[in-house]
Design an enzyme around this catalytic site. Sequence first.
Site, mmCIF file in Angstrom:
data_model
loop_
_atom_site.group_PDB
_atom_site.id
_atom_site.type_symbol
_atom_site.label_atom_id
_atom_site.label_comp_id
_atom_site.label_asym_id
_atom_site.label_seq_id
_atom_site.Cartn_x
_atom_site.Cartn_y
_atom_site.Cartn_z
ATOM 1 N N PRO A 2 83.150 25.284 89.382
ATOM 2 C CA PRO A 2 82.278 26.459 89.318
ATOM 3 C C PRO A 2 82.443 27.432 90.475
ATOM 4 O O PRO A 2 82.102 27.133 91.602
ATOM 5 C CB PRO A 2 80.871 25.874 89.333
ATOM 6 C CG PRO A 2 81.023 24.436 89.052
ATOM 7 C CD PRO A 2 82.360 24.076 89.612
ATOM 8 N N GLU A 3 82.948 28.578 90.147
ATOM 9 C CA GLU A 3 82.823 29.728 91.027
ATOM 10 C C GLU A 3 81.659 30.534 90.464
ATOM 11 O O GLU A 3 81.091 30.188 89.430
ATOM 12 C CB GLU A 3 84.120 30.553 91.024
ATOM 13 C CG GLU A 3 85.255 29.866 91.748
ATOM 14 C CD GLU A 3 85.817 30.714 92.884
ATOM 15 O OE1 GLU A 3 85.194 31.722 93.258
ATOM 16 O OE2 GLU A 3 86.881 30.364 93.404
#
Length: 271
Positions: A2-3
Amino acid sequence: MPELPEVETTLRGLAPYLAGQEITGAVIRNPHLRWPIPAKLPAVLRGRTIRALHRRAKYLLIECGDGTLLLHLGMSGSLRLLPAATPAEKHDHFDLLLANGMAVRLRDPRRFGAVLWHDGEASRHPLLAELGPEPLLEDFDADHLYRATRKRGTPVKTVIMDNRVVVGVGNIYASEALFRAGIRPQLAANRLSMARCARLVQTIRETLAEAIAQGGSSLRDFVGSGGNPGHFQQHHRVYGRAGQPCRACGATIKQLRQGQRSSFYCPVCQK
DNA sequence: CTTTGCACCTGTTGGC
DNA sequence: TGCCAACAGGTGCAAA
């Protein structure tokens, strides 16, 4: 995984299903995340109604009554909405149970994520209180970046990844935004001109916004059993492309190591 | 104050 | 095929 775009996509996927829902409890299968999941959480949450969901940096905030559930996906976390009776798999550590029989399930193999409770205003939580501006909001602008970089002789890439300067710029998008701005990741931050700060602000915004728009197209898969948000079919311009030709000029993309993280850049397009 | 390196974990990949 | 080291999208924190 997750960015910021994945976190935003998760938020947008969940929000319509969660807003207004009553919480009937929670299941802690493994409390050993980055910080322990508070054992009192099921009791604290029971009977509360979800008012709204927000994102601050990469934290997902679920407002319930006069408190907030803080979620972070760390490096490998994901959230899904599914029937509460669905058997849990190996790395499914936490469920938020809803009155309609559904559950928000956190899966996180590496367990760098977090599930925390905060009484009162979330922005006062110690993890959120010192954060810099959101990259997609107005207060992140050329002036801000220019001032924030003046006393920093460290590489510009590490500075834009410093969450007191701006939040939400992860390792992939740092390289991507710098490429688009034509700035080498190793350039000392205080040597950036105002004009280049302005350009960098613009490319950070653009890079993140494009990725969020891409993620939006995978929202359909978010609920149910099939999908996995974060599967953006992204064509990175430099990230992960060491040794391959630059998409703009054909030069060979280079890789270097900055503070234990990989950076990628085009030696011709970026100065 | 800034800067650096470590720590927390599991899973995947690539070289031998 | 097996084994092992290196590496992976985050980030708070202690130490320099």
